[in-house]
Write an enzyme that holds these catalytic residues in place. Structure first.
Site, mmCIF file in Angstrom:
data_model
loop_
_atom_site.group_PDB
_atom_site.id
_atom_site.type_symbol
_atom_site.label_atom_id
_atom_site.label_comp_id
_atom_site.label_asym_id
_atom_site.label_seq_id
_atom_site.Cartn_x
_atom_site.Cartn_y
_atom_site.Cartn_z
ATOM 1 N N THR A 51 0.843 -1.200 0.000
ATOM 2 C CA THR A 51 0.000 0.000 0.000
ATOM 3 C C THR A 51 0.879 1.251 0.000
ATOM 4 O O THR A 51 2.008 1.214 0.497
ATOM 5 C CB THR A 51 -0.913 0.002 1.251
ATOM 6 O OG1 THR A 51 -1.450 1.312 1.436
ATOM 7 C CG2 THR A 51 -0.157 -0.359 2.518
ATOM 8 N N ASP A 52 0.302 2.358 -0.496
ATOM 9 C CA ASP A 52 1.034 3.639 -0.417
ATOM 10 C C ASP A 52 1.211 4.090 1.034
ATOM 11 O O ASP A 52 2.039 4.951 1.322
ATOM 12 C CB ASP A 52 0.315 4.729 -1.230
ATOM 13 C CG ASP A 52 -1.083 5.055 -0.717
ATOM 14 O OD1 ASP A 52 -1.657 4.237 0.036
ATOM 15 O OD2 ASP A 52 -1.607 6.132 -1.063
ATOM 16 N N GLU A 53 0.399 3.502 1.939
ATOM 17 C CA GLU A 53 0.461 3.952 3.338
ATOM 18 C C GLU A 53 1.781 3.586 4.017
ATOM 19 O O GLU A 53 2.094 4.117 5.084
ATOM 20 C CB GLU A 53 -0.732 3.398 4.121
ATOM 21 C CG GLU A 53 -2.050 3.884 3.544
ATOM 22 C CD GLU A 53 -3.249 3.633 4.448
ATOM 23 O OE1 GLU A 53 -3.070 3.585 5.671
ATOM 24 O OE2 GLU A 53 -4.353 3.474 3.905
ATOM 25 N N LYS B 166 2.149 -3.731 7.105
ATOM 26 C CA LYS B 166 2.351 -3.824 5.650
ATOM 27 C C LYS B 166 3.819 -3.530 5.295
ATOM 28 O O LYS B 166 4.399 -4.182 4.431
ATOM 29 C CB LYS B 166 1.422 -2.862 4.912
ATOM 30 C CG LYS B 166 -0.063 -3.164 5.035
ATOM 31 C CD LYS B 166 -0.499 -4.482 4.438
ATOM 32 C CE LYS B 166 -0.444 -4.508 2.937
ATOM 33 N NZ LYS B 166 -0.955 -5.791 2.382
ATOM 34 N N TYR C 237 -1.662 -0.797 11.088
ATOM 35 C CA TYR C 237 -1.909 -1.424 9.774
ATOM 36 C C TYR C 237 -0.729 -1.192 8.834
ATOM 37 O O TYR C 237 -0.149 -2.143 8.292
ATOM 38 C CB TYR C 237 -3.198 -0.855 9.149
ATOM 39 C CG TYR C 237 -3.294 -1.095 7.651
ATOM 40 C CD1 TYR C 237 -3.497 -2.380 7.139
ATOM 41 C CD2 TYR C 237 -3.166 -0.034 6.736
ATOM 42 C CE1 TYR C 237 -3.567 -2.602 5.764
ATOM 43 C CE2 TYR C 237 -3.239 -0.243 5.364
ATOM 44 C CZ TYR C 237 -3.430 -1.531 4.879
ATOM 45 O OH TYR C 237 -3.486 -1.741 3.522
HETATM 46 N N1 LIG Z 1 -8.627 -1.334 -0.320
HETATM 47 C C1 LIG Z 1 -7.699 -0.415 -0.502
HETATM 48 O O1 LIG Z 1 -7.992 0.776 -0.654
HETATM 49 C C2 LIG Z 1 -6.239 -0.821 -0.570
HETATM 50 C C3 LIG Z 1 -5.302 0.139 -0.984
HETATM 51 C C4 LIG Z 1 -3.944 -0.227 -1.062
HETATM 52 C C5 LIG Z 1 -3.574 -1.523 -0.735
HETATM 53 N N2 LIG Z 1 -4.495 -2.418 -0.318
HETATM 54 C C6 LIG Z 1 -4.057 -3.782 0.004
HETATM 55 O O2 LIG Z 1 -4.702 -4.637 -0.931
HETATM 56 C C7 LIG Z 1 -4.981 -5.897 -0.331
HETATM 57 C C8 LIG Z 1 -6.446 -6.219 -0.479
HETATM 58 O O3 LIG Z 1 -7.216 -5.200 0.167
HETATM 59 P P1 LIG Z 1 -8.815 -5.295 0.209
HETATM 60 O O4 LIG Z 1 -9.311 -3.918 0.340
HETATM 61 O O5 LIG Z 1 -9.306 -6.164 -0.879
HETATM 62 O O6 LIG Z 1 -9.019 -6.039 1.616
HETATM 63 P P2 LIG Z 1 -10.359 -6.671 2.224
HETATM 64 O O7 LIG Z 1 -10.286 -6.416 3.690
HETATM 65 O O8 LIG Z 1 -11.564 -6.243 1.468
HETATM 66 O O9 LIG Z 1 -10.207 -8.237 1.952
HETATM 67 C C9 LIG Z 1 -9.202 -8.993 2.528
HETATM 68 C C10 LIG Z 1 -9.473 -10.458 2.245
HETATM 69 O O10 LIG Z 1 -8.358 -11.199 2.773
HETATM 70 C C11 LIG Z 1 -8.854 -12.281 3.557
HETATM 71 N N3 LIG Z 1 -7.870 -12.537 4.622
HETATM 72 C C12 LIG Z 1 -7.495 -11.689 5.623
HETATM 73 N N4 LIG Z 1 -6.558 -12.282 6.398
HETATM 74 C C13 LIG Z 1 -6.320 -13.508 5.862
HETATM 75 C C14 LIG Z 1 -5.480 -14.583 6.196
HETATM 76 N N5 LIG Z 1 -4.676 -14.538 7.256
HETATM 77 N N6 LIG Z 1 -5.499 -15.698 5.418
HETATM 78 C C15 LIG Z 1 -6.315 -15.773 4.329
HETATM 79 N N7 LIG Z 1 -7.161 -14.797 3.978
HETATM 80 C C16 LIG Z 1 -7.166 -13.675 4.725
HETATM 81 C C17 LIG Z 1 -10.197 -11.823 4.078
HETATM 82 O O11 LIG Z 1 -11.053 -12.924 4.423
HETATM 83 C C18 LIG Z 1 -10.730 -10.995 2.921
HETATM 84 O O12 LIG Z 1 -11.477 -11.796 2.022
HETATM 85 C C19 LIG Z 1 -4.507 -5.781 1.117
HETATM 86 O O13 LIG Z 1 -3.248 -6.374 1.223
HETATM 87 C C20 LIG Z 1 -4.430 -4.290 1.370
HETATM 88 O O14 LIG Z 1 -3.430 -4.010 2.324
HETATM 89 C C21 LIG Z 1 -5.824 -2.092 -0.224
#
Ligand SMILES: NC(=O)c1ccc[n+]([C@@H]2O[C@H](COP(=O)([O-])OP(=O)(O)OC[C@H]3O[C@@H](n4cnc5c(N)ncnc54)[C@H](O)[C@@H]3O)[C@@H](O)[C@H]2O)c1
Length: 333
Positions: A143-145, A171, A167
């Site tokens: 993530t950019d964070e 990451k 968080y």
């Molecule tokens: N949503 C955003 O704006 C955003 C931005 C930048 C980066 N990200 C990164 O992208 C990725 C996906 O984000 P998202 O928004 O889809 O998240 P989300 O919270 O919507 O979904 C996460 C999924 O991962 C599964 N999960 C969590 N822990 C787990 C584990 N230990 N084993 C197996 N499955 C597990 C959950 O059941 C869920 O289905 C993350 O790594 C997040 O850090 C998200």
């Protein structure tokens, strides 16, 4: 090609041609989550085989589980990545699985350490113990964070990591594990760092779907502080494009920022949602205490990914109306 960021190129990585339905095996983690499900849908449509490892936490999409289960090229392992003891045959792993909500990490960070750090360590170990020729590429979604706030211009892939909350700290820790495993064990990895994602069917804890769910129920949207914090928004399908571009064209052991073009204050977002839903401004906002460790602004430079041909194609203004219409928190109940 420039030097890789985090390991010498011991590995002559096979770039994967995904474009013409060549039937790759892609192991996706967190594929019931917001970004993972859009990624899986696109890969299935392109003729690839998907193995989805997801432990089905509260953010998992109930309807998408039923949708994917009907697909002949799809298999699911409902498991925690941190407890995974076997890695199925695959060409590439795309690790989306994470605890992803900053507010949750501030109230209780244990799950974040387990999934976001130990989960990544487990996946890397499962790759490491394979014979070099059998090892899949490892694409880690960061993530950019991890850079912390950006008040004086955008962060580049080489910028120092200064995470501000549990968080983003977990990451950043995971990124470090990926870099070091790649260097020590000669793994072939990439790290992708997208900005805030928006799009259809996000779990209603994040700003846009939560505000929609509240405004549609006649309750004000909640904003931290005075709502002035700026986030850079990227459509989830543009993130999918970014990940596919890195799989196909990314240099081994290199980090890619993936930034949106829409910089918006949180209060501007809620104002727009309220207009679409038809809630007057006087009833749209509820202000809460500032988030601890709040980052005022994020900004990243994506020139490196642009050089591979990637650009965000969707604009917030054009997309937001249909996202609001499609937002239904019931799919997560
Ligand atoms: N949503 C955003 O704006 C955003 C931005 C930048 C980066 N990200 C990164 O992208 C990725 C996906 O984000 P998202 O928004 O889809 O998240 P989300 O919270 O919507 O979904 C996460 C999924 O991962 C599964 N999960 C969590 N822990 C787990 C584990 N230990 N084993 C197996 N499955 C597990 C959950 O059941 C869920 O289905 C993350 O790594 C997040 O850090 C998200």
């Amino acid at each position: 090609m420039s030097e890789p960021d985090f390991a010498h190129n011991h590995v002559i990585a096979e770039r994967l041609n995904l474009a013409n339905g060549s039937g790759r095996i892609i192991l996706v983690t967190g594929g019931f989550g917001f970004i993972g499900k859009h990624f899986i849908r696109r890969c299935l449509e392109a003729g690839h085989h998907i193995i989805n490892v997801d432990r089905v936490n509260y953010a998992a999409d109930r309807l998408v589980r039923a949708e994917f289960a009907k697909h002949p090229n799809y298999r699911v392992q409902e498991q925690d990545i941190a407890a995974l003891d076997h890695l199925s045959e695959c060409d590439v792993i795309v690790n989306f699985a994470a605890e992803s909500h900053v507010d949750n990490s501030i109230s209780d960070n244990t799950k974040f350490c387990l999934s976001n750090i130990l989960g990544v360590q487990r996946l890397l170990e499962l790759v490491r113990v394979k014979q070099p020729a059998d090892r899949p590429r490892f694409i880690h979604i960061s993530t950019d964070e991890v850079y912390g706030e950006a008040l004086d211009g955008p962060h580049h892939e080489t910028s120092i990591l200064r995470p501000s909350n549990p968080y983003s700290a977990t990451k950043a820790a995971a990124d470090m594990l990926v870099m070091s495993w790649a260097r020590t064990y000669h793994l072939d990895c990439n790290i992708v760092r997208p900005t805030n994602n928006y799009g259809p069917h996000q779990y209603p804890e994040k700003l846009i779907p939560k505000s929609c769910a509240r405004l549609k129920r006649g309750r004000p949207a909640l904003l931290h502080g005075n709502g002035s914090y700026v986030r850079c928004w990227l459509h989830v399908e543009d993130t999918v494009d970014a990940v596919l571009t890195v799989i196909e064209k990314g240099a081994a052991n290199t980090i890619y920022n993936a930034g949106g073009v829409d910089y918006l204050q949180n209060i501007e977002i809620v104002r727009r949602l309220a207009q679409i839903i038809g809630v007057p401004e006087t009833k749209a906002f509820g202000f809460t205490e500032d988030r601890l460790g709040q980052d005022r602004r994020y900004s990243i430079d994506s020139a490196r990914l642009n050089a591979l041909g990637w650009r965000p194609k969707r604009s917030f203004d054009k997309e937001i109306e249909s996202i609001v219409e499609q937002s239904e928190f019931q799919r997560f109940l």
